[in-house]
Design a protein around this motif. Structure first.
Motif: not given
Lengths: 115, 112
Positions: B75-90
């Motif tokens: 599983n992929l994690r990030k503690p605090s998401v930024h608007w620039s993280d909007a994307a598709e993740y594979f």
């Protein structure tokens, strides 16, 4: 800067026409790949090549052809035999085969639309 | 058969919230595991990879992933998401034939 260049970015084709997508890399990578991407279907491998003058079919090779005459270049031809060619096409390269190292370097893609 | 499952097709989070994207795999031996990110209309970029050793892997852009063999998950994690993280993740796994096997992707939207 090193990288992968795909051209054209957008391409329109009439039914029954062949079209060739260009992929050039200056990373000195041995392996190159073509993927097709459709909404909701992830990435599907079309062809890959480990060395010059050799290439292997991927999972959806029907209706496509490739060549690898130079290490830097791996063009993809979408032939008229491909039933549903409208898609986003991605070229990638890696030092060795991607399953071993995993690090694929991608181009920005070519979007093909059949009119 | 080897496979990769990303159970969430689409996720929406608020900016500043934590994020976890799920990835489960089916593979007979110790897998090589990867996460890639794709911005709209672009190619993919490697976020991080796991081959062996420490099961918590740090990647670029503040992402991390944890390999749990007992759960066949990465599983992929990030503690605090930024608007620039909007994307598709594979998520992807290195297979026996040394080709990558891909999940279908998770689309991440970030609310301001």
């Amino acid at each position: 800067d090193g990288g992968i260049t795909q051209s054209p970015k957008y391409l329109f084709r009439k039914e029954g026409q062949n079209v060739t997508l260009s992929c050039e890399q200056n990373l000195n990578h041995d392996a190159m790949y073509w993927y097709r991407q459709d909404p909701g279907q992830g990435l599907r491998l079309i062809y890959y090549s480990q060395i010059v003058n050799d290439f292997q079919k991927g999972d959806i090779a029907e209706g496509y052809s490739v060549s690898r005459e130079k290490k830097e270049s791996f063009p993809l031809t979408v032939t008229s035999a491909q039933k549903n060619p409208t898609a986003f096409y991605l070229c990638a390269s890696s030092i060795g085969l991607a399953g071993a190292t995993g690090e694929l370097f991608f181009g920005e893609g070519s979007r093909l639309t059949v009119l | 058969a080897q496979s990769v499952t990303q159970p969430d097709i689409h996720i929406t989070v608020s900016e500043g919230a934590s994020l976890e994207l799920r990835c489960n795999y089916s593979y007979g031996a110790t897998p090589y595991l990867f996460w890639y990110v794709q911005s709209p209309g672009q190619g993919l970029q490697l976020l991080l990879k796991y081959f062996s050793g420490d099961t918590l892997v740090q990647g670029i852009k503040g992402f991390e992933a944890e390999f749990k063999r007992s759960q066949s998950s990465f599983n992929l994690r990030k503690p605090s998401v930024h608007w620039s993280d909007a994307a598709e993740y594979f998520c992807a796994v290195g297979g026996n034939n040394r080709k990558l096997i891909w999940g279908l992707g998770t689309s991440l939207a970030v609310n301001p």
